[in-house]
Every structure is written in C-alpha cells, then in structure tokens.
Write a protein that holds these residues in place. Structure first.
Motif, mmCIF file in Angstrom:
data_model
loop_
_atom_site.group_PDB
_atom_site.id
_atom_site.type_symbol
_atom_site.label_atom_id
_atom_site.label_comp_id
_atom_site.label_asym_id
_atom_site.label_seq_id
_atom_site.Cartn_x
_atom_site.Cartn_y
_atom_site.Cartn_z
ATOM 1 N N ALA A 73 -5.226 0.131 -7.335
ATOM 2 C CA ALA A 73 -5.483 1.563 -7.519
ATOM 3 C C ALA A 73 -5.473 2.301 -6.188
ATOM 4 C CB ALA A 73 -6.826 1.755 -8.229
ATOM 5 N N THR B 57 -1.846 2.546 -4.842
ATOM 6 C CA THR B 57 -1.089 3.534 -5.623
ATOM 7 C C THR B 57 -1.388 4.952 -5.137
ATOM 8 O OG1 THR B 57 -1.071 2.123 -7.588
ATOM 9 C CG2 THR B 57 -0.731 4.487 -7.939
ATOM 10 N N PRO C 5 -9.986 3.036 -12.204
ATOM 11 C CA PRO C 5 -9.157 3.619 -11.149
ATOM 12 C C PRO C 5 -9.516 5.054 -10.791
ATOM 13 C CG PRO C 5 -7.788 2.306 -12.614
ATOM 14 C CD PRO C 5 -9.166 2.353 -13.234
#
Length: 470
Positions: free
Chosen positions: A92, A95, A67
C-alpha cells in the motif's frame, strides 16, 4: 551504495505506524523526537504506547490495517509479527509512493533505520542497509565515545552566527575556511570546555578579523602511499578533507581519491611513459597560480613525494614565490609494495643496505651507476623499470651478478590487484612479459627475494578494490 543516506523533515507531518508492541514503541520514540504527528494502527497498545496516547503524543486507530489508513501519510512503518499485514503495508505504501520500513524485512522496505548518534543539531547515522544491524550498533557505540555531547552546543553556536558570517564573507570558499578554522581551533575547545560566553566573544573577534583579511592560499604536498588507502597517515587524511582543489598523479589509487573532500575541484596531471598530462614546469606553475588565487591546494602523489616524486622541485618553486606549504610524507612504494609482497628490504643474512633507482628510459637507454647496483649483500629497488627490465637484468649480469641472482616484479602492489612474479636476472624479463604485467610495477633485486615464498602474507582477491587510476 545500495541506499542513499538522507535526512527527512517530519515536524508536523503524519507518520503511520502499524503495530502496537515494544518494537513499534522504539520506532515511535524516534518519530516523536523528530516532532512527527504519529498515528498508530493496531488492535491493542503495549503499556508504553498507551501512556504515549494518554499524554497526547500519538493518535490511535484501534483496528486492523487497511490501505486507506496511509492516505495523507508522509512515512509508513510496520512493526508486527504478521507476515500478511507487513506485506500489505509495504504494498500500500509503495503504491502511494510513501517511504516504508518493515522492521527486520529489508526486502519489503524502501528505507531503513540507521543507528543514530544524536548530538542535535548534529546527527550521525550508521547503516548496513539492513544486512548487519548489530555491526551498525557496534560502530555507533564507538562513535558515541568519539563525539562529545558538547558538539551539539558548538553547532548551535555556529547556527547563531551563520547569517552574520554569510553577510560579511562574500564567497563560499572564505566561509568554509573560516568555519574550518573555528571548528579546529581554540574557539571549539572553549565550547567543549563549557566556556560558552568566552567562545562567543572569540568567534565575533575572529569574524571581524576575517572580514578585513584577504584569502591566503596554501599548498599541501601529500604522499598518498602505494595504493591501499589504509596506509594513509592521519595528517594526510585531515588535509585531504581541507583542500579546495586537488592536483593528483596517475599513481594515486581510486581508493585514496575517494577520501578527498567530495566537493573539491580535481585536476589530473599524471605522467605516463610518452604521455604527460602536464610537463613538470607547468605543474609547478599551476600550483603557484592556484595558491595565489587563495585556494588551499592538495598536491597528491603516489608513494612518498620525495622519492622519485619531484616533490622537491615543486616546493622549491613554491618557496621562490613565497607560497606557504606543508609536506606530508607517505609510505613509499618501496616500503609498502615490498611489505605486501613478503620481501623484506633488509635482512641480517642477506642484505645490510638498500639502494633506490629509477629505471625510466630515455632515448632507449638507462643511465645508472651499474657498478653500485651490482654489489652483493644489498637490495636494489627499481622504480618505473618495467619497460627496460631486460636491459636492467642484462647490465647487472654484465657487472658481475650471477645469472641466478634473485629478482622480483610486483604489479599494483598493496592493492587487491597485486601480482608478484619472482625469478632470476636471467629469466625474470621473459616471465614478466609472458604474464602480461603492466605498469605500475616495482622491481626488487637481491637475495631477500628468496624469502618471498616463506613470508608472503597478503592474499589479494580481484574485485574487492578498484584498480589504480592510470
């Protein structure tokens, strides 16, 4: 619309591509054309990407994805055949609020790659939102043949003059009209033919002349057809995209209105029974005022403007005030609705003439030439006859037509909400009332209605097209 089409600036910005194969190479090629700083995360690189790295076009992190590889990225793409890696990239990126594309997995994407027609600085994108990429590519292929490469040079020429045009033409409306005249006229043709120096000189002369001339308004009286936007003429579509303001009626369908230039001002002047948004005299005056203000006015009517559309009254007023105008005929409600209902207006065995009439009620009466309407071997088409349908049928019987004379009422003809009710002069009004028919409708009287069962071809399906604006 499930996706908002946008164009994002990537020049000098970090874009991370996870995957080192041929599919990743195709995406990276697009990023490089947009001058992005590309970082590849993959254990190995295919020969094409290895060459890109040797040429200094991309950076390479020889590792499996983690990530943190997305830290500082503007855009993320995953092009691997590992489902777990693809899901990790998507999670990832989301987010971190980074736009992400997972190739061939629309559910994991926050953006999709369109099919691109590149005529830089003109770029056209076609997308199905990931649902049908092959269809998008087919449409792109068609557009490729319609958009010459020289359009890119034409756009560059416009960019070179843009600031000068902005300084010399004070209003946005003046600038828009100026550029539309340039792109649709001989200057554009000169650029497309490769005569760039001549086009530059001509554009400068056009700008000098435009700066000295005042704005001149015009009215486009356009028939919007009976409802289906596919029935518009090419000329109607062109003028619908040129107008600064659209003055439209109740019978113009929502699908047709969607084709008007999006930033045009919209003025509703529709008439309904006992509810006129504007009296006709005020509509005439409005068109004159808008044109005198230098506006290009689209007067958009349902059907054809010269068949019960009062188009003649409107352009008569324009002519009295010296306002230039154009008239674009539309497919009339009679032609379009009858065709979609499977009822030919003429037929060698049944009808050798057609008569149009309006069933508009005034003081609870209909003043029509009943003797002329009640003749055999003709088709009678009655506009706005729903409210007085029972009276119309009774009068025609009184004038000698048989009680079992065929007749039909069509509601919202040519649209996906079309309904057709057939019957006779004796029972049609009751059948239509029981079925809950509502305006707009068209009534057809004559033996041609007998052909409806045999010739009906249009199978409307509710929900595929929005209802008419009423």
């Amino acid at each position: 619309m499930d996706h908002l089409p946008i164009f994002i600036t990537l020049r000098g910005r970090c874009c991370v591509v996870v995957g080192g194969g041929e599919i990743a190479a195709r995406k990276i090629g697009l990023l490089c054309k947009a001058h992005a700083m590309v970082t590849i995360v993959a254990p190995e690189l295919c020969p094409a990407l290895a060459e890109h790295r040797q040429q200094g076009l991309v950076d390479w992190i020889a590792a499996r994805f983690e990530p943190h590889h997305l830290d500082g990225a503007t855009l993320a793409i995953a092009a691997t055949d590992d489902e777990a890696v693809n899901r990790a990239v998507s999670a990832a990126a989301q987010t971190r609020n980074i736009p992400v594309n997972i190739v061939d997995q629309p559910a994991l994407c926050t953006f999709v790659f369109p099919s691109i027609i590149d005529r830089s600085p003109i770029v056209v994108a076609v997308s199905s939102g990931g649902a049908a990429p092959v269809l998008s590519r087919m449409l792109r292929s068609r557009l490729e043949t319609m958009i010459p490469a020289a359009y890119g040079r034409l756009a560059e020429l416009a960019g070179a003059f843009r600031e000068q045009v902005k300084q010399r033409l004070g209003s946005m409306q003046q600038r828009r009209i100026f550029w539309e005249n340039i792109f649709e006229g001989p200057i554009a043709e000169q650029m497309l033919a490769g005569r760039e120096d001549a086009a530059k000189r001509a554009l400068q002369r056009a700008l000098d002349n435009a700066a000295d001339a005042g704005a001149r308004g015009e009215v486009y009286l356009v028939g919007g057809g009976p409802g289906d936007p596919d029935l518009l003429t090419f000329r109607a579509l062109r003028l619908m995209q040129k107008a600064d303001v659209v003055v439209y009626d109740a019978l113009v369908s929502e699908g047709v209105m969607d084709l008007v230039r999006r930033d045009a001002e919209r003025i509703y002047v529709g008439k309904q029974r006992a509810n006129h948004a504007l009296p006709q005299e005020d509509i005439n005056a409005l068109l004159v005022r808008l044109a005198l203000d230098g506006r290009r006015v689209l007067r958009l009517k349902g059907g054809d403007p010269f068949i019960f559309g009062r188009g003649g009254e409107e352009i008569e007023t324009l002519a009295e005030h010296g306002i230039p105008f154009q008239v674009v005929p539309g497919i009339s409600a009679a032609n379009g609705v009858a065709s979609y209902a499977g009822i030919p207006l003429t037929h060698r065995d049944y009808a050798q003439s057609v008569l149009f009439a309006t069933g508009h009620l005034r003081d609870n009466s209909i003043d029509l030439d009943w003797e002329a309407l009640a003749r055999p071997r003709q088709t009678v088409v009655i506009y706005m006859g729903l409210t007085g349908l029972a009276i119309i049928c009774r009068k025609l019987i009184e004038q000698g037509l048989p009680r079992d004379w065929p007749a039909a009422v069509i509601q919202q003809g040519t649209t996906r909400h079309q309904r057709v009710m057939t019957g006779t002069l004796e029972n049609l009004a009751q059948k239509v009332e029981a079925a809950g028919f509502k305006a707009p409708t068209l009534t057809i009287v004559g033996e041609v209605v007998k052909l409806r069962d045999k010739l009906a071809w249009f199978d409307p399906q509710d929900g595929d097209q929005p209802p008419l604006l009423l």
